[in-house]
Design a protein around this motif. Structure first.
Motif, PDB file in Angstrom:
ATOM      1  N   ARG A 175       0.838  -1.205   0.000  1.00 38.93           N
ATOM      2  CA  ARG A 175       0.000   0.000   0.000  1.00 38.93           C
ATOM      3  C   ARG A 175       0.873   1.255   0.000  1.00 38.93           C
ATOM      4  NH1 ARG A 175      -2.696   0.504   4.982  1.00 38.93           N
ATOM      5  NH2 ARG A 175      -3.391  -1.595   4.585  1.00 38.93           N
ATOM      6  N   LYS A 176       1.904   1.270   0.808  1.00 46.33           N
ATOM      7  CA  LYS A 176       2.795   2.428   0.875  1.00 46.33           C
ATOM      8  C   LYS A 176       3.549   2.608  -0.441  1.00 46.33           C
ATOM      9  CE  LYS A 176       6.327   4.463   3.857  1.00 46.33           C
ATOM     10  NZ  LYS A 176       7.135   4.261   5.067  1.00 46.33           N
ATOM     11  N   ALA A 177       3.979   1.505  -1.059  1.00 44.05           N
ATOM     12  CA  ALA A 177       4.726   1.576  -2.317  1.00 44.05           C
ATOM     13  C   ALA A 177       3.868   2.107  -3.457  1.00 44.05           C
ATOM     14  CB  ALA A 177       5.278   0.204  -2.682  1.00 44.05           C
ATOM     15  N   THR A 178       2.600   1.732  -3.472  1.00 41.43           N
ATOM     16  CA  THR A 178       1.745   2.171  -4.570  1.00 41.43           C
ATOM     17  C   THR A 178       1.205   3.576  -4.362  1.00 41.43           C
ATOM     18  OG1 THR A 178      -0.152   1.046  -3.569  1.00 41.43           O
ATOM     19  CG2 THR A 178       1.042  -0.149  -5.285  1.00 41.43           C
ATOM     20  N   HIS A 179       1.000   3.986  -3.120  1.00 43.44           N
ATOM     21  CA  HIS A 179       0.397   5.294  -2.862  1.00 43.44           C
ATOM     22  C   HIS A 179       1.399   6.407  -2.546  1.00 43.44           C
ATOM     23  CE1 HIS A 179      -3.635   3.802  -3.167  1.00 43.44           C
ATOM     24  NE2 HIS A 179      -3.355   2.836  -2.311  1.00 43.44           N
ATOM     25  N   SER A 180       2.507   6.067  -1.924  1.00 45.86           N
ATOM     26  CA  SER A 180       3.493   7.102  -1.578  1.00 45.86           C
ATOM     27  C   SER A 180       4.911   6.518  -1.651  1.00 45.86           C
ATOM     28  CB  SER A 180       3.211   7.671  -0.197  1.00 45.86           C
ATOM     29  OG  SER A 180       3.078   6.635   0.749  1.00 45.86           O
ATOM     30  N   PRO A 181       5.367   6.187  -2.853  1.00 43.33           N
ATOM     31  CA  PRO A 181       6.685   5.555  -2.995  1.00 43.33           C
ATOM     32  C   PRO A 181       7.844   6.442  -2.570  1.00 43.33           C
ATOM     33  CG  PRO A 181       5.808   6.158  -5.138  1.00 43.33           C
ATOM     34  CD  PRO A 181       4.703   6.371  -4.132  1.00 43.33           C
ATOM     35  N   ASP A 182       7.661   7.756  -2.593  1.00 42.75           N
ATOM     36  CA  ASP A 182       8.737   8.665  -2.178  1.00 42.75           C
ATOM     37  C   ASP A 182       9.041   8.554  -0.685  1.00 42.75           C
ATOM     38  OD1 ASP A 182       9.065   9.675  -4.737  1.00 42.75           O
ATOM     39  OD2 ASP A 182       7.603  11.279  -4.420  1.00 42.75           O
ATOM     40  N   LEU A 183       8.111   8.030   0.090  1.00 44.61           N
ATOM     41  CA  LEU A 183       8.290   7.924   1.534  1.00 44.61           C
ATOM     42  C   LEU A 183       8.861   6.581   1.979  1.00 44.61           C
ATOM     43  CD1 LEU A 183       4.987   9.653   2.697  1.00 44.61           C
ATOM     44  CD2 LEU A 183       7.259  10.655   2.456  1.00 44.61           C
ATOM     45  N   MET A 184       9.133   5.705   1.029  1.00 43.73           N
ATOM     46  CA  MET A 184       9.671   4.390   1.363  1.00 43.73           C
ATOM     47  C   MET A 184      11.110   4.521   1.857  1.00 43.73           C
ATOM     48  SD  MET A 184       7.535   1.748   0.453  1.00 43.73           S
ATOM     49  CE  MET A 184       8.542   0.416  -0.136  1.00 43.73           C
ATOM     50  N   THR A 185      11.426   3.794   2.906  1.00 44.36           N
ATOM     51  CA  THR A 185      12.799   3.768   3.399  1.00 44.36           C
ATOM     52  C   THR A 185      13.604   2.766   2.576  1.00 44.36           C
ATOM     53  OG1 THR A 185      12.387   2.011   5.002  1.00 44.36           O
ATOM     54  CG2 THR A 185      12.014   4.292   5.746  1.00 44.36           C
ATOM     55  N   GLN A 186      14.910   2.796   2.722  1.00 46.05           N
ATOM     56  CA  GLN A 186      15.757   1.849   1.993  1.00 46.05           C
ATOM     57  C   GLN A 186      15.480   0.421   2.435  1.00 46.05           C
ATOM     58  OE1 GLN A 186      19.883   2.965   2.201  1.00 46.05           O
ATOM     59  NE2 GLN A 186      19.463   5.040   1.473  1.00 46.05           N
ATOM     60  N   ALA A 187      15.247   0.221   3.713  1.00 47.16           N
ATOM     61  CA  ALA A 187      14.956  -1.119   4.228  1.00 47.16           C
ATOM     62  C   ALA A 187      13.634  -1.638   3.667  1.00 47.16           C
ATOM     63  CB  ALA A 187      14.922  -1.101   5.748  1.00 47.16           C
ATOM     64  N   GLU A 188      12.632  -0.771   3.597  1.00 46.74           N
ATOM     65  CA  GLU A 188      11.331  -1.171   3.056  1.00 46.74           C
ATOM     66  C   GLU A 188      11.435  -1.494   1.564  1.00 46.74           C
ATOM     67  OE1 GLU A 188       8.305   1.329   5.960  1.00 46.74           O
ATOM     68  OE2 GLU A 188       9.114   2.297   4.162  1.00 46.74           O
ATOM     69  N   THR A 189      12.217  -0.702   0.842  1.00 49.95           N
ATOM     70  CA  THR A 189      12.406  -0.947  -0.580  1.00 49.95           C
ATOM     71  C   THR A 189      13.106  -2.286  -0.797  1.00 49.95           C
ATOM     72  OG1 THR A 189      12.533   1.419  -1.011  1.00 49.95           O
ATOM     73  CG2 THR A 189      13.406  -0.025  -2.702  1.00 49.95           C
ATOM     74  N   ALA A 190      14.108  -2.568  -0.009  1.00 45.94           N
ATOM     75  CA  ALA A 190      14.825  -3.846  -0.120  1.00 45.94           C
ATOM     76  C   ALA A 190      13.901  -5.013   0.211  1.00 45.94           C
ATOM     77  CB  ALA A 190      16.044  -3.845   0.793  1.00 45.94           C
ATOM     78  N   ARG A 191      13.074  -4.859   1.224  1.00 46.39           N
ATOM     79  CA  ARG A 191      12.147  -5.921   1.627  1.00 46.39           C
ATOM     80  C   ARG A 191      11.109  -6.189   0.529  1.00 46.39           C
ATOM     81  NH1 ARG A 191       7.892  -5.662   6.465  1.00 46.39           N
ATOM     82  NH2 ARG A 191       7.147  -7.781   6.329  1.00 46.39           N
ATOM     83  N   LEU A 192      10.581  -5.138  -0.064  1.00 46.31           N
ATOM     84  CA  LEU A 192       9.625  -5.288  -1.153  1.00 46.31           C
ATOM     85  C   LEU A 192      10.295  -5.949  -2.355  1.00 46.31           C
ATOM     86  CD1 LEU A 192       6.819  -4.735  -2.389  1.00 46.31           C
ATOM     87  CD2 LEU A 192       7.696  -2.503  -3.098  1.00 46.31           C
ATOM     88  N   SER A 193      11.517  -5.554  -2.660  1.00 42.83           N
ATOM     89  CA  SER A 193      12.255  -6.144  -3.782  1.00 42.83           C
ATOM     90  C   SER A 193      12.475  -7.635  -3.564  1.00 42.83           C
ATOM     91  CB  SER A 193      13.600  -5.435  -3.954  1.00 42.83           C
ATOM     92  OG  SER A 193      13.405  -4.085  -4.277  1.00 42.83           O
ATOM     93  N   GLU A 194      12.864  -8.016  -2.361  1.00 45.49           N
ATOM     94  CA  GLU A 194      13.066  -9.430  -2.039  1.00 45.49           C
ATOM     95  C   GLU A 194      11.759 -10.206  -2.169  1.00 45.49           C
ATOM     96  OE1 GLU A 194      14.838  -9.571   1.837  1.00 45.49           O
ATOM     97  OE2 GLU A 194      16.692  -8.642   1.136  1.00 45.49           O
ATOM     98  N   HIS A 195      10.658  -9.603  -1.749  1.00 42.19           N
ATOM     99  CA  HIS A 195       9.358 -10.252  -1.848  1.00 42.19           C
ATOM    100  C   HIS A 195       8.990 -10.515  -3.307  1.00 42.19           C
ATOM    101  CE1 HIS A 195       5.272 -11.360  -0.811  1.00 42.19           C
ATOM    102  NE2 HIS A 195       4.844 -10.491  -1.722  1.00 42.19           N
ATOM    103  N   VAL A 196       9.232  -9.539  -4.159  1.00 41.96           N
ATOM    104  CA  VAL A 196       8.923  -9.704  -5.586  1.00 41.96           C
ATOM    105  C   VAL A 196       9.821 -10.776  -6.202  1.00 41.96           C
ATOM    106  CG1 VAL A 196       8.996  -8.565  -7.842  1.00 41.96           C
ATOM    107  CG2 VAL A 196       7.974  -7.395  -5.897  1.00 41.96           C
ATOM    108  N   LEU A 197      11.094 -10.801  -5.827  1.00 46.67           N
ATOM    109  CA  LEU A 197      12.006 -11.807  -6.373  1.00 46.67           C
ATOM    110  C   LEU A 197      11.661 -13.218  -5.912  1.00 46.67           C
ATOM    111  CD1 LEU A 197      15.539 -10.156  -6.198  1.00 46.67           C
ATOM    112  CD2 LEU A 197      14.241 -10.770  -8.235  1.00 46.67           C
ATOM    113  N   LYS A 198      11.368 -13.377  -4.649  1.00 43.54           N
ATOM    114  CA  LYS A 198      11.099 -14.714  -4.113  1.00 43.54           C
ATOM    115  C   LYS A 198       9.773 -15.277  -4.592  1.00 43.54           C
ATOM    116  CE  LYS A 198      14.083 -14.334  -0.169  1.00 43.54           C
ATOM    117  NZ  LYS A 198      14.226 -14.333   1.264  1.00 43.54           N
TER     118      LYS A 198
END
Length: 80
Positions: A18-41
């Motif tokens: 929800r945060k990535a789709t609605h306010s991606p500018d507010l994502m932290t580096q840790a959250e971005t990495a976690r989302l990326s890992e989720h998409v890859l796995k």
């Protein structure tokens, strides 16, 4: 008038999407990495472009653009 609140740190993948789709500018580096890992796995349906962006997000989350984060959020949301 609807009040717009700043999203808090995402605790679950659902909150993260929800945060990535609605306010991606507010994502932290840790959250971005976690989302990326989720998409890859779970990325059985991710395109090659989405997989490349997700790999970039796990290695260099600070260099991700808002559009790339939003794309990963939409991919993660589509898997549900």
């Amino acid at each position: 008038m609807k009040e717009h609140r700043v999203p808090h740190a995402a605790g679950s993948i659902h909150d993260l999407v929800r945060k990535a789709t609605h306010s991606p500018d507010l994502m932290t580096q840790a959250e971005t990495a976690r989302l990326s890992e989720h998409v890859l796995k779970g990325g059985e349906h991710a395109t090659e472009e989405e997989q490349a962006i997700a790999r970039k997000g796990t290695v260099e989350p600070e260099n991700m653009s808002a559009a790339e984060i939003q794309l990963l959020g939409k991919r993660a949301a589509a898997k549900k």
